[in-house]
Each structure stands twice: as structure tokens, then as C-alpha cells.
Scaffold this motif. Sequence first.
Motif, PDB file in Angstrom:
ATOM      1  N   MET A  99       0.846  -1.204   0.000  1.00  0.00           N
ATOM      2  CA  MET A  99       0.000   0.000   0.000  1.00  0.00           C
ATOM      3  C   MET A  99       0.878   1.249   0.000  1.00  0.00           C
ATOM      4  O   MET A  99       1.875   1.318   0.713  1.00  0.00           O
ATOM      5  CB  MET A  99      -0.928  -0.005   1.222  1.00  0.00           C
ATOM      6  CG  MET A  99      -1.861   1.203   1.297  1.00  0.00           C
ATOM      7  SD  MET A  99      -2.968   1.133   2.729  1.00  0.00           S
ATOM      8  CE  MET A  99      -3.970  -0.292   2.276  1.00  0.00           C
ATOM      9  N   GLN A 100       0.510   2.239  -0.806  1.00  0.00           N
ATOM     10  CA  GLN A 100       1.293   3.459  -0.879  1.00  0.00           C
ATOM     11  C   GLN A 100       1.169   4.284   0.396  1.00  0.00           C
ATOM     12  O   GLN A 100       0.119   4.322   1.030  1.00  0.00           O
ATOM     13  CB  GLN A 100       0.807   4.322  -2.051  1.00  0.00           C
ATOM     14  CG  GLN A 100       1.181   3.820  -3.426  1.00  0.00           C
ATOM     15  CD  GLN A 100       0.767   4.825  -4.475  1.00  0.00           C
ATOM     16  OE1 GLN A 100      -0.327   5.362  -4.453  1.00  0.00           O
ATOM     17  NE2 GLN A 100       1.667   5.095  -5.410  1.00  0.00           N
ATOM     18  N   SER A 101       2.276   4.944   0.779  1.00  0.00           N
ATOM     19  CA  SER A 101       2.205   5.923   1.846  1.00  0.00           C
ATOM     20  C   SER A 101       1.427   7.124   1.342  1.00  0.00           C
ATOM     21  O   SER A 101       1.224   7.301   0.134  1.00  0.00           O
ATOM     22  CB  SER A 101       3.611   6.343   2.266  1.00  0.00           C
ATOM     23  OG  SER A 101       4.237   7.080   1.225  1.00  0.00           O
ATOM     24  N   LYS A 102       0.998   8.003   2.275  1.00  0.00           N
ATOM     25  CA  LYS A 102       0.238   9.183   1.864  1.00  0.00           C
ATOM     26  C   LYS A 102       1.070  10.078   0.943  1.00  0.00           C
ATOM     27  O   LYS A 102       0.554  10.662  -0.009  1.00  0.00           O
ATOM     28  CB  LYS A 102      -0.234   9.948   3.093  1.00  0.00           C
ATOM     29  CG  LYS A 102      -1.326   9.236   3.872  1.00  0.00           C
ATOM     30  CD  LYS A 102      -1.833  10.079   5.029  1.00  0.00           C
ATOM     31  CE  LYS A 102      -2.966   9.375   5.759  1.00  0.00           C
ATOM     32  NZ  LYS A 102      -3.479  10.188   6.896  1.00  0.00           N
ATOM     33  N   ASN A 116       3.567   9.130  -1.125  1.00  0.00           N
ATOM     34  CA  ASN A 116       3.658   8.530  -2.449  1.00  0.00           C
ATOM     35  C   ASN A 116       2.333   8.609  -3.197  1.00  0.00           C
ATOM     36  O   ASN A 116       2.298   8.762  -4.420  1.00  0.00           O
ATOM     37  CB  ASN A 116       4.103   7.073  -2.343  1.00  0.00           C
ATOM     38  CG  ASN A 116       5.571   6.950  -1.991  1.00  0.00           C
ATOM     39  OD1 ASN A 116       6.351   7.861  -2.224  1.00  0.00           O
ATOM     40  ND2 ASN A 116       5.947   5.823  -1.406  1.00  0.00           N
ATOM     41  N   GLU A 117       1.238   8.501  -2.458  1.00  0.00           N
ATOM     42  CA  GLU A 117      -0.082   8.606  -3.084  1.00  0.00           C
ATOM     43  C   GLU A 117      -0.290  10.005  -3.663  1.00  0.00           C
ATOM     44  O   GLU A 117      -0.823  10.169  -4.767  1.00  0.00           O
ATOM     45  CB  GLU A 117      -1.180   8.273  -2.076  1.00  0.00           C
ATOM     46  CG  GLU A 117      -2.577   8.232  -2.681  1.00  0.00           C
ATOM     47  CD  GLU A 117      -3.639   7.791  -1.686  1.00  0.00           C
ATOM     48  OE1 GLU A 117      -4.813   7.742  -2.070  1.00  0.00           O
ATOM     49  OE2 GLU A 117      -3.280   7.500  -0.521  1.00  0.00           O
ATOM     50  N   LEU A 118       0.151  11.023  -2.916  1.00  0.00           N
ATOM     51  CA  LEU A 118       0.042  12.394  -3.413  1.00  0.00           C
ATOM     52  C   LEU A 118       0.891  12.592  -4.668  1.00  0.00           C
ATOM     53  O   LEU A 118       0.481  13.273  -5.609  1.00  0.00           O
ATOM     54  CB  LEU A 118       0.471  13.387  -2.332  1.00  0.00           C
ATOM     55  CG  LEU A 118      -0.564  13.735  -1.265  1.00  0.00           C
ATOM     56  CD1 LEU A 118       0.070  14.593  -0.168  1.00  0.00           C
ATOM     57  CD2 LEU A 118      -1.735  14.483  -1.897  1.00  0.00           C
ATOM     58  N   GLY A 151      -0.749   6.587 -13.394  1.00  0.00           N
ATOM     59  CA  GLY A 151      -1.569   6.437 -12.198  1.00  0.00           C
ATOM     60  C   GLY A 151      -2.462   5.221 -12.206  1.00  0.00           C
ATOM     61  O   GLY A 151      -3.204   4.991 -11.248  1.00  0.00           O
ATOM     62  N   THR A 197       1.681  10.291  -6.862  1.00  0.00           N
ATOM     63  CA  THR A 197       0.990   9.604  -7.950  1.00  0.00           C
ATOM     64  C   THR A 197      -0.151  10.457  -8.499  1.00  0.00           C
ATOM     65  O   THR A 197      -0.344  10.577  -9.715  1.00  0.00           O
ATOM     66  CB  THR A 197       0.441   8.249  -7.482  1.00  0.00           C
ATOM     67  OG1 THR A 197       1.526   7.416  -7.066  1.00  0.00           O
ATOM     68  CG2 THR A 197      -0.321   7.548  -8.607  1.00  0.00           C
ATOM     69  N   ILE A 198      -0.907  11.079  -7.586  1.00  0.00           N
ATOM     70  CA  ILE A 198      -1.999  11.965  -8.003  1.00  0.00           C
ATOM     71  C   ILE A 198      -1.446  13.143  -8.795  1.00  0.00           C
ATOM     72  O   ILE A 198      -1.986  13.524  -9.841  1.00  0.00           O
ATOM     73  CB  ILE A 198      -2.792  12.451  -6.775  1.00  0.00           C
ATOM     74  CG1 ILE A 198      -3.554  11.285  -6.137  1.00  0.00           C
ATOM     75  CG2 ILE A 198      -3.765  13.569  -7.171  1.00  0.00           C
ATOM     76  CD1 ILE A 198      -4.183  11.631  -4.796  1.00  0.00           C
TER      77      ILE A 198
END
Length: 209
Positions: free
Chosen positions: A1-4, A6-8, A106, A10-11
Motif C-alpha cells: 500500500m502506498q504511503s500518503k 507517495n499517493e500524493l 496512475g 501519484t496523483i
Amino acid sequence: MQSKGNELVTIAQRIRAMSQTALTYSTNDYEIDRSKEFIEISDRIISIVSGAKEDDIRANYQPVKEYITPKADIRAVIFNDENELLLVKEKADGKWALPGGWSDVGYTPTEVVVKEAKEETGFDVRVVRLLAVLDKRCYNHPASPFYVYMFCFQCEITGGNDELTFDILDRGFFALNKLPPLSLDRILPEQIELLDKLRRDPNSTVHCD
């Protein structure tokens, strides 16, 4: 699961990719200005998360500093109970191809094929397995400015409706001995024959090259 963080990132990468695509096709100043602004927002988000300077982030996207890699073309291989293949009529050339297109930033490859199938055919699909990764250089496609790997996923329909995307003129199921004129830049008869052979054998391995 991506960290917050890394998620940002990606977005932000997704925002940049969509905005860059919009710039390619924009025809008025408002669209161009908004697309450039979204690219700046994307770079700002990545800068905040990573600590890198925005100028350095922008520099990474300049073609002169980019390591060029093959483009990923993601395609859905969908047969009905009568062993007919689902094809879509491309607006670009008025000919027929497997549902699909360029991979999106993404999205995973399977997410891309599900999304493309929905957008281009209106059908909801489930990915069964990867059938083949085809290097288009190894086949007699028309000349192209891009070096392309084509990922072909066997899918099955789980639902959906009749909605089609803006760049698709029609859809239909076709017997393999009665195929319509194919968009040869996207798919060749010999590749369809190969994909049909692979999907008929559940023990077949992924075909590469």
C-alpha cells in the motif's frame, strides 16, 4: 500500500499527464492556460512532498533529459459465447481494432484495460489473464513514430451498457473468418490468430515478442 506521500505524488503525476495531454489537443487560449496552471500545481505538490525544487522537477520532464522508453499499448481481448471477437471502430481511421489504447499514468495495466474497455465499448469487464506482450517491431505494422509494446489481456464481460467514448464510432462482435477492415497500426490478422490460440489453451504461457 502506498504511503500518503507517495499517493500524493501519484496523483500529482496523473494531473501532469492529463494536463500535458490537454495541451497537445487544446485549441483555445483558456484551455492552454488552465492546462499549464495544472502542470504548475502538479510540480508544486511533488515539491512539497519530496523537498525537491520545482525547477528541478520541471527539468526532469524536458525531452532532452528524458531517457526514451517504449510506449505501452494496452488491449482487451474479449470473445462472446459464439467465439466472436469484440472490436471497436476507430474514429481516427474508420477501421477496427481491439478495445484499448495508451497506458495512463496512475493506473496499473489491468486497471487501464478495464477502463479502456468500459470507455470504448460500454461493457464492464473482468481481467482473466495476460495473453501476450507483443513488440510491434516484430510484426508488419505500418511505420510509426513510436516504439511500442502491446499488452493483450483476455477479459470477460460482466455487465455494462451501450455508451461509447468520443473517439469510437461503433462496436461489434465478429467471427474470425469474417473480420472487418482492421486498423493495421493497432492490430494485425496474424496477431488476432495468435491471441485466439492462446486464449483457447488455459495452460498456455504468456507470449512475449
